[in-house]
Design a protein around this motif. Sequence first.
Motif: not given
Lengths: 112, 115
Positions: A3-4, A100-105, B44-48
């Motif tokens: 979680k970010v 990559l796990y992103f924050g909501r910005g 959000q990551f879908i795939f690579q």
Amino acid sequence: ELKVEQNPLFLSMQEGKNYTIYCNYSTTSDRLYWYRQDPGKSLESLFVLLSNGAVKQEGRLMASLDTKARLSTLHITAAVHDLSATYFCAVDRGSTLGRLYFGRGTQLTVWP
Amino acid sequence: ETGVTQSPTHLIKTRGQQVTLRCSSQSGHNTVSWYQQALGQGPQFIFQYYREEENGRGNFPPRFSGLQFPNYSSELNVNALELDDSALYLCASSLIWGGATDTQYFGPGTRLTVL
């Protein structure tokens, strides 16, 4: 799942002022990234932080990483209108899967 | 050196239809990742895809599928479109070397609207 969290989510600041955006993440991560996104546009890479204590600076932006606290900061010095954008932090685990796990910005608005 | 390109830039579809989005990776890169960015959210990551095979997948249903071609370009296919699929779809290319993925560079995105 990693979680970010970023805060604040919205930031309105006057030109010339300083401020810091915070990014916390939940589990061990090898690398942390900061991206900038202008409205309707893609993501522009700003910084990659690879190790504890890493500090990088570009113009009025400075990013740092504390892996023990699982915290990164993006410090804005003497803000100007051109810095208005949404800033994302993202982390990955440094494996062959570059997920990559992103924050909501953080949506930054700089006003005169 | 050319950057990451995506096509089309905008697309409007109706529920139930199928869509194909395309991405050309940056010169020298061997990996393509796809992300979905809903309005006001982080990607959000879908795939690579790496070496023409799926190298990992996020929490997306099987109706999201992809391909990578020998020239490292890629396609994202979405079947049976739903309203919630409306989003900006971002492609990112990178280089896997030394057992890790290097910095990902993002394309301009495809804005998909499902009516």
